[in-house]
Write a protein that holds these residues in place. Structure first.
Motif, PDB file in Angstrom:
ATOM      1  N   UNK A   1     -15.673 -15.968  -2.551  1.00  0.00           N
ATOM      2  CA  UNK A   1     -16.313 -15.900  -1.236  1.00  0.00           C
ATOM      3  C   UNK A   1     -17.119 -14.614  -1.098  1.00  0.00           C
ATOM      4  N   UNK A   2     -18.013 -14.647  -0.125  1.00  0.00           N
ATOM      5  CA  UNK A   2     -18.691 -13.448   0.362  1.00  0.00           C
ATOM      6  C   UNK A   2     -18.093 -13.139   1.725  1.00  0.00           C
ATOM      7  N   UNK A   3     -17.243 -12.114   1.845  1.00  0.00           N
ATOM      8  CA  UNK A   3     -16.488 -11.915   3.084  1.00  0.00           C
ATOM      9  C   UNK A   3     -17.319 -11.434   4.269  1.00  0.00           C
ATOM     10  N   UNK A   4     -18.555 -11.032   4.022  1.00  0.00           N
ATOM     11  CA  UNK A   4     -19.487 -10.639   5.094  1.00  0.00           C
ATOM     12  C   UNK A   4     -20.783 -11.389   4.819  1.00  0.00           C
ATOM     13  N   UNK A   5     -20.855 -12.675   5.199  1.00  0.00           N
ATOM     14  CA  UNK A   5     -21.873 -13.580   4.657  1.00  0.00           C
ATOM     15  C   UNK A   5     -23.270 -13.387   5.250  1.00  0.00           C
ATOM     16  N   UNK A   6     -23.852 -12.259   4.926  1.00  0.00           N
ATOM     17  CA  UNK A   6     -25.209 -11.921   5.342  1.00  0.00           C
ATOM     18  C   UNK A   6     -25.787 -10.979   4.290  1.00  0.00           C
ATOM     19  N   UNK A   7     -27.097 -11.062   4.080  1.00  0.00           N
ATOM     20  CA  UNK A   7     -27.734 -10.423   2.921  1.00  0.00           C
ATOM     21  C   UNK A   7     -27.355  -8.960   2.725  1.00  0.00           C
ATOM     22  N   UNK A   8     -27.705  -8.093   3.680  1.00  0.00           N
ATOM     23  CA  UNK A   8     -27.539  -6.662   3.442  1.00  0.00           C
ATOM     24  C   UNK A   8     -26.081  -6.224   3.379  1.00  0.00           C
ATOM     25  N   UNK A   9     -25.213  -6.664   4.304  1.00  0.00           N
ATOM     26  CA  UNK A   9     -23.805  -6.288   4.170  1.00  0.00           C
ATOM     27  C   UNK A   9     -23.206  -6.742   2.847  1.00  0.00           C
TER      28      UNK A   9
ATOM     29  N   UNK B   1     -33.454  -5.564  -3.262  1.00  0.00           N
ATOM     30  CA  UNK B   1     -32.366  -4.623  -3.038  1.00  0.00           C
ATOM     31  C   UNK B   1     -31.832  -4.833  -1.624  1.00  0.00           C
ATOM     32  N   UNK B   2     -31.240  -3.818  -1.028  1.00  0.00           N
ATOM     33  CA  UNK B   2     -30.726  -3.938   0.335  1.00  0.00           C
ATOM     34  C   UNK B   2     -31.888  -4.085   1.317  1.00  0.00           C
ATOM     35  N   UNK B   3     -31.687  -4.897   2.342  1.00  0.00           N
ATOM     36  CA  UNK B   3     -32.718  -5.099   3.354  1.00  0.00           C
ATOM     37  C   UNK B   3     -33.158  -3.771   3.957  1.00  0.00           C
ATOM     38  N   UNK B   4     -34.450  -3.674   4.232  1.00  0.00           N
ATOM     39  CA  UNK B   4     -35.112  -2.519   4.842  1.00  0.00           C
ATOM     40  C   UNK B   4     -35.206  -1.318   3.909  1.00  0.00           C
ATOM     41  N   UNK B   5     -34.805  -1.464   2.645  1.00  0.00           N
ATOM     42  CA  UNK B   5     -35.161  -0.421   1.687  1.00  0.00           C
ATOM     43  C   UNK B   5     -36.676  -0.405   1.579  1.00  0.00           C
TER      44      UNK B   5
ATOM     45  N   UNK C   1     -37.166  -1.288 -10.127  1.00  0.00           N
ATOM     46  CA  UNK C   1     -38.289  -2.181  -9.824  1.00  0.00           C
ATOM     47  C   UNK C   1     -37.938  -3.146  -8.694  1.00  0.00           C
ATOM     48  N   UNK C   2     -37.662  -2.622  -7.485  1.00  0.00           N
ATOM     49  CA  UNK C   2     -37.385  -3.508  -6.350  1.00  0.00           C
ATOM     50  C   UNK C   2     -38.670  -4.091  -5.768  1.00  0.00           C
ATOM     51  N   UNK C   3     -38.571  -5.307  -5.250  1.00  0.00           N
ATOM     52  CA  UNK C   3     -39.676  -5.903  -4.502  1.00  0.00           C
ATOM     53  C   UNK C   3     -39.646  -5.302  -3.101  1.00  0.00           C
ATOM     54  N   UNK C   4     -40.759  -4.719  -2.673  1.00  0.00           N
ATOM     55  CA  UNK C   4     -40.747  -3.947  -1.425  1.00  0.00           C
ATOM     56  C   UNK C   4     -41.675  -4.478  -0.348  1.00  0.00           C
ATOM     57  N   UNK C   5     -42.627  -5.343  -0.673  1.00  0.00           N
ATOM     58  CA  UNK C   5     -43.522  -5.925   0.325  1.00  0.00           C
ATOM     59  C   UNK C   5     -43.614  -7.428   0.091  1.00  0.00           C
ATOM     60  N   UNK C   6     -43.602  -8.188   1.223  1.00  0.00           N
ATOM     61  CA  UNK C   6     -43.578  -9.651   1.124  1.00  0.00           C
ATOM     62  C   UNK C   6     -42.426 -10.114   0.231  1.00  0.00           C
ATOM     63  N   UNK C   7     -41.275  -9.549   0.496  1.00  0.00           N
ATOM     64  CA  UNK C   7     -40.096  -9.821  -0.327  1.00  0.00           C
ATOM     65  C   UNK C   7     -39.784 -11.306  -0.408  1.00  0.00           C
ATOM     66  N   UNK C   8     -39.995 -12.034   0.693  1.00  0.00           N
ATOM     67  CA  UNK C   8     -39.595 -13.433   0.742  1.00  0.00           C
ATOM     68  C   UNK C   8     -40.746 -14.390   0.444  1.00  0.00           C
TER      69      UNK C   8
ATOM     70  N   UNK D   1     -31.884  -9.377  -9.511  1.00  0.00           N
ATOM     71  CA  UNK D   1     -31.624  -9.783  -8.133  1.00  0.00           C
ATOM     72  C   UNK D   1     -32.740 -10.706  -7.638  1.00  0.00           C
ATOM     73  N   UNK D   2     -32.516 -12.012  -7.773  1.00  0.00           N
ATOM     74  CA  UNK D   2     -33.515 -13.005  -7.371  1.00  0.00           C
ATOM     75  C   UNK D   2     -33.502 -13.217  -5.855  1.00  0.00           C
ATOM     76  N   UNK D   3     -34.668 -13.561  -5.305  1.00  0.00           N
ATOM     77  CA  UNK D   3     -34.778 -13.852  -3.878  1.00  0.00           C
ATOM     78  C   UNK D   3     -34.434 -15.318  -3.592  1.00  0.00           C
ATOM     79  N   UNK D   4     -34.688 -16.200  -4.522  1.00  0.00           N
ATOM     80  CA  UNK D   4     -34.389 -17.623  -4.327  1.00  0.00           C
ATOM     81  C   UNK D   4     -32.898 -17.835  -4.114  1.00  0.00           C
ATOM     82  N   UNK D   5     -32.531 -18.846  -3.298  1.00  0.00           N
ATOM     83  CA  UNK D   5     -33.395 -19.812  -2.616  1.00  0.00           C
ATOM     84  C   UNK D   5     -33.660 -19.474  -1.146  1.00  0.00           C
TER      85      UNK D   5
END
Length: 503
Positions: free
Chosen positions: A87-95, A148-152, A166-173, A222-226
């Motif tokens: 499981x992911x005990x805090x089921x949201x991207x950044x946490x 990476x973590x949201x808002x980096x 090499x993090x994706x930093x603009x238009x991440x999604x 660290x893939x963005x999909x899906x």
């Protein structure tokens, strides 16, 4: 700055890895994705024979989605261990990502949400004190590529512990027209290189480069999909557009029905016993969710290829047998269960994630039922590397469970938040997950949810006020209170069995 040209190594790796899967996946005639050249490889690898680690993560992937990733299931699950109760005990991207890099729950690492004063990268306590710096200090070469973590952002600089950043930093999604902060320089991709293929080709390059060196390595792909499409700097609830798959997968899986349609929880008829966030939901439109689902599994197809390419690169470099590969997602996702489309909530589809691991000492093709979670990733990597963590970790290494089916008694804290009330900040909900039970208390209203998965696997009947479950409810509330304040060893206590409900 345009992406510099380089050899199309990933294309050859994909073809080699997927030749035997063409009939199963419909991927005949794959187009090679262009690769980016890295620095000249270091001298040949020598003395340090500690295992390598490759962590591969997706974003918002459900456990069921793994069915449409045959290469991943074969190369990792078929050659290693599958944890069916992860499981992911805090089921949201950044946490969830903060848990991955720290091995800590949010009350200890600081990241409670994706944004706001207690969310996003800026909320992470000691951002330079993560598993990357611990392994780097232990002599590992380290590389990160993808989300990476949201808002980096680029102004936060190259993060401590990462040799390659090499993090994706603009238009991440967005699948195309995104930017990468490539070792301190913004590289804009306005070409036809899908972001999944960028992550895959850079991973292959890193594996090849590090395999030639005299040190073990950690690579996080660290893939963005899906994840759905959205625009940076806007709330995640606007990310409603389905993801864009690679062009070669535009017609893939057209006949695959939405799995949630077969569940009695899909468009649940009676939601009067559910919290207000569910009671106010209208019934979802099956056709819309079918389209979303189809695009999601199409987007994962290039991730599946990337996993195969990474495995093939490790094999070609002679490193596969000395590498731990771990595959998971930051959280799950609901597709119409309980009338909901999204994550964050504590229903099983949101909490449960794929967790596959292969590597030295792990038997091939085993299924483990221990309740591991995303906070266990950092402790696992620390054990593999023989590293010294720089903070108390709330999770536990998965290695003994993966290798020898060692018991892992676990009551996991589950939570989401925060919300603001009268000038104070509180959690949206907190509770515990035991495998058989999910218990949640919504802090704004005091509303309680309790589900007995042994008798109600689809979580249709809330037992929060049912008298015969009184002892169960009180015990799970006690565990919630204790784990809500825990740190380190106190988070790993064996509470023993939960009391039985009255007959």
């Amino acid at each position: 700055m345009k992406t510099p040209p380089g050899p199309a190594r990933i294309g050859a790796a994909l073809v080699a890895a997927l030749t035997g899967l063409a009939v199963l996946t419909g991927l005949a005639g794959l187009a090679a994705a262009p690769a980016t050249a890295l620095d000249t490889p270091p001298a040949a690898r020598a003395a340090d024979d500690r295992p390598n680690i490759v962590l591969i993560t997706t974003d918002d992937q459900t456990l069921a989605d793994l069915y449409w990733m045959p290469a991943t299931r074969a190369a990792l699950g078929g050659a290693g261990a599958t944890f069916g109760q992860a499981i992911s005990p805090h089921p949201l991207c950044c946490p969830a990502r903060a848990e991955m890099v720290t091995g800590q729950y949010a009350q200890n690492n600081g990241v409670r949400s994706n944004s706001g004063p207690h969310g996003g990268f800026g909320a992470l306590k000691e951002p330079g004190n993560t598993v990357a710096s611990w392994l780097h200090d232990a002599g590992y070469a380290t590389g990160f590529v993808g989300k990476y973590l949201n808002l980096y952002s680029e102004r936060d600089g190259i993060q401590a512990g990462w040799d390659h950043w090499a993090p994706i930093t603009h238009n991440t999604y967005q699948a195309f027209d995104y930017s990468v902060f490539d070792n301190g320089t913004r590289v804009e991709h306005h070409d036809d290189l899908h972001s999944n293929d960028f992550v895959s080709q850079r991973t292959v390059d890193l594996v090849e480069r590090y395999a030639a060196a005299d040190e073990p390595f950690l690579v996080w792909s660290s893939y963005v999909a899906p994840h759905g499409q959205c625009t940076d700097n806007l709330p995640l609830d606007v990310c409603a557009a389905p993801p864009t798959p690679a062009a070669r997968h535009a017609g893939l899986y057209s006949g695959s029905p939405l799995p949630s349609l077969g569940k009695p929880s899909f468009n649940e008829a009676d939601v009067s016993d559910k919290p207000i966030i569910i009671r106010k939901q209208k019934r979802v439109r099956a056709a819309n969710l079918q389209r979303l689902f189809t695009q999601r599994i199409r987007a994962l197809a290039s991730v599946d290829e990337g996993v195969a390419a990474t495995v093939e690169a490790l094999r070609a470099a002679g490193e596969l047998d000395n590498t731990y590969l771990v595959f998971t997602s930051d959280n799950g996702y609901l597709l119409g269960e309980h009338r909901y489309n999204g994550k964050v909530l504590a229903y099983r589809e949101s909490l449960r994630v794929p967790m596959l691991i292969r590597g030295p000492g792990i038997p091939a093709g085993v299924v483990r039922q221990q309740r591991v979670s995303t906070i266990d990733l950092a402790p696992t990597m620390v054990e593999i590397a023989g590293a010294v963590p720089g903070r108390p970790m709330d999770g536990v290494s998965m290695l003994a469970a993966a290798r020898a089916d060692a018991p892992l008694p676990r009551t996991s804290l589950i939570q989401a938040g925060p919300f603001h009330r009268r000038g104070t900040i509180d959690w949206t909900y907190r509770g515990v997950y035991t495998g058989r039970y999910t218990f949640v208390r919504w802090n704004r209203t005091g509303f309680v949810e309790l589900y007995d998965h042994a008798r109600d696997p689809y979580e249709l009947r809330n037992l929060g006020t049912t008298a015969k479950y009184g002892k169960v409810r009180r015990e799970l509330f006690r565990r919630t209170n204790l784990l809500s304040r825990c740190s380190g060893d106190a988070c790993r206590v064996d509470f023993g069995p939960v009391p039985r409900p009255r007959r």
